[in-house]
Design an enzyme around this catalytic site. Structure first.
Site, mmCIF file in Angstrom:
data_model
loop_
_atom_site.group_PDB
_atom_site.id
_atom_site.type_symbol
_atom_site.label_atom_id
_atom_site.label_comp_id
_atom_site.label_asym_id
_atom_site.label_seq_id
_atom_site.Cartn_x
_atom_site.Cartn_y
_atom_site.Cartn_z
ATOM 1 N N HIS A 167 10.502 -24.352 9.123
ATOM 2 C CA HIS A 167 9.542 -25.137 9.914
ATOM 3 C C HIS A 167 8.097 -24.973 9.453
ATOM 4 O O HIS A 167 7.306 -25.909 9.592
ATOM 5 C CB HIS A 167 9.624 -24.721 11.399
ATOM 6 C CG HIS A 167 10.877 -25.189 12.065
ATOM 7 N ND1 HIS A 167 11.050 -25.164 13.431
ATOM 8 C CD2 HIS A 167 12.041 -25.693 11.562
ATOM 9 C CE1 HIS A 167 12.245 -25.628 13.742
ATOM 10 N NE2 HIS A 167 12.870 -25.945 12.624
ATOM 11 N N ASN A 168 7.745 -23.759 8.985
ATOM 12 C CA ASN A 168 6.324 -23.464 8.696
ATOM 13 C C ASN A 168 6.011 -23.402 7.207
ATOM 14 O O ASN A 168 4.848 -23.211 6.834
ATOM 15 C CB ASN A 168 5.922 -22.133 9.342
ATOM 16 C CG ASN A 168 6.400 -22.007 10.770
ATOM 17 O OD1 ASN A 168 7.295 -21.208 11.063
ATOM 18 N ND2 ASN A 168 5.858 -22.810 11.667
ATOM 19 N N HIS A 178 7.458 -31.769 10.534
ATOM 20 C CA HIS A 178 7.046 -30.448 10.053
ATOM 21 C C HIS A 178 5.920 -30.552 9.023
ATOM 22 O O HIS A 178 5.014 -29.720 9.000
ATOM 23 C CB HIS A 178 8.231 -29.692 9.460
ATOM 24 C CG HIS A 178 9.271 -29.334 10.479
ATOM 25 N ND1 HIS A 178 8.954 -28.686 11.654
ATOM 26 C CD2 HIS A 178 10.611 -29.551 10.510
ATOM 27 C CE1 HIS A 178 10.058 -28.502 12.359
ATOM 28 N NE2 HIS A 178 11.074 -29.030 11.691
ATOM 29 N N THR A 214 3.363 -1.455 8.785
ATOM 30 C CA THR A 214 3.873 -2.385 9.801
ATOM 31 C C THR A 214 4.027 -3.820 9.302
ATOM 32 O O THR A 214 4.662 -4.639 9.965
ATOM 33 C CB THR A 214 2.884 -2.452 10.988
ATOM 34 O OG1 THR A 214 1.604 -2.876 10.469
ATOM 35 C CG2 THR A 214 2.744 -1.108 11.681
ATOM 36 N N ARG A 266 7.596 1.181 8.164
ATOM 37 C CA ARG A 266 7.754 2.082 9.314
ATOM 38 C C ARG A 266 8.472 1.402 10.478
ATOM 39 O O ARG A 266 8.704 2.009 11.511
ATOM 40 C CB ARG A 266 6.378 2.583 9.771
ATOM 41 C CG ARG A 266 5.678 3.421 8.711
ATOM 42 C CD ARG A 266 4.258 3.781 9.080
ATOM 43 N NE ARG A 266 3.561 4.346 7.927
ATOM 44 C CZ ARG A 266 2.245 4.453 7.815
ATOM 45 N NH1 ARG A 266 1.464 4.044 8.804
ATOM 46 N NH2 ARG A 266 1.692 4.951 6.733
ATOM 47 N N CYS A 306 3.572 -3.004 4.012
ATOM 48 C CA CYS A 306 2.719 -1.877 4.397
ATOM 49 C C CYS A 306 3.459 -1.129 5.503
ATOM 50 O O CYS A 306 4.668 -1.289 5.647
ATOM 51 C CB CYS A 306 1.303 -2.334 4.790
ATOM 52 S SG CYS A 306 1.175 -3.407 6.217
ATOM 53 N N ASP A 363 0.874 -1.175 0.000
ATOM 54 C CA ASP A 363 0.000 0.000 0.000
ATOM 55 C C ASP A 363 0.915 1.231 0.000
ATOM 56 O O ASP A 363 2.147 1.103 -0.148
ATOM 57 C CB ASP A 363 -0.965 -0.035 1.197
ATOM 58 C CG ASP A 363 -0.272 0.171 2.537
ATOM 59 O OD1 ASP A 363 0.980 0.196 2.582
ATOM 60 O OD2 ASP A 363 -0.978 0.298 3.559
ATOM 61 N N HIS A 364 0.330 2.421 0.210
ATOM 62 C CA HIS A 364 1.133 3.642 0.222
ATOM 63 C C HIS A 364 2.163 3.628 1.355
ATOM 64 O O HIS A 364 3.268 4.139 1.209
ATOM 65 C CB HIS A 364 0.229 4.873 0.361
ATOM 66 C CG HIS A 364 -0.607 4.843 1.604
ATOM 67 N ND1 HIS A 364 -1.666 3.959 1.754
ATOM 68 C CD2 HIS A 364 -0.520 5.525 2.778
ATOM 69 C CE1 HIS A 364 -2.191 4.129 2.955
ATOM 70 N NE2 HIS A 364 -1.521 5.065 3.596
#
Ligand code: RB5
Length: 144
Positions: free
Chosen positions: A98-99, A134, A67, A109, A65, A8-9
């Protein structure tokens, strides 16, 4: 690696820097926007990218974005998408090993461009360890 990227912006500047660095490093990158600093809604970009990862158009994707949080929440609404919001290289690598994470989200930011690139690199270089343990756990992530 072939991958999609979107922001996004709030993530536009970092996304632009990452696109340049990823291409320089030899990755085939599809830039899904946004293409300016004008205000936009992060879920629009998260859903476009996540749909493409879920249907196999792109094996992996990166979302940026302010965060990384909103992007991760929206992307994880798609079955088969395992999006991780990472601000350190250890978590980024382990999320692959693992995931089997297939979407990385980062926050413009939160991270400076140097650390953001290290996090992206650790995530791209990480390989799912596989194995019974896993694979079983990852297969249990989708609600039944
Ligand atoms: C936009 O102001 C900001 O809320 C967005 O970029 C993101 O941080 C949301 O999680």
């Amino acid at each position: 690696m072939r991958l999609a990227i979107a922001s996004d912006h709030g993530g536009f500047q970092l996304k632009s820097q990452l696109v340049g660095k990823l291409r320089e490093a030899g990755h085939e990158v599809e830039d899904l926007g946004t293409h300016s600093a004008e205000s936009t809604d992060y879920p629009d970009y998260a859903h476009t990218l996540a749909r493409g990862v879920a249907d196999g158009t792109w094996p992996r994707g990166i979302l940026v974005c302010g965060t990384g949080v909103g992007m991760a929440i929206a992307a994880n609404r798609h079955a088969g998408v395992r999006a991780v919001n990472c601000s350190d290289t250890y978590t980024a690598r382990l999320s692959r090993e693992h995931n089997d994470s297939n979407v990385l989200t980062v926050g413009e930011r939160v991270l400076g461009p140097g650390l953001a690139w290290d996090v992206v690199s650790a995530w791209l270089e990480g390989t799912f360890e596989g194995g019974e343990r896993h694979t079983r756990r990852v297969s249990k992530i989708e609600p039944r």
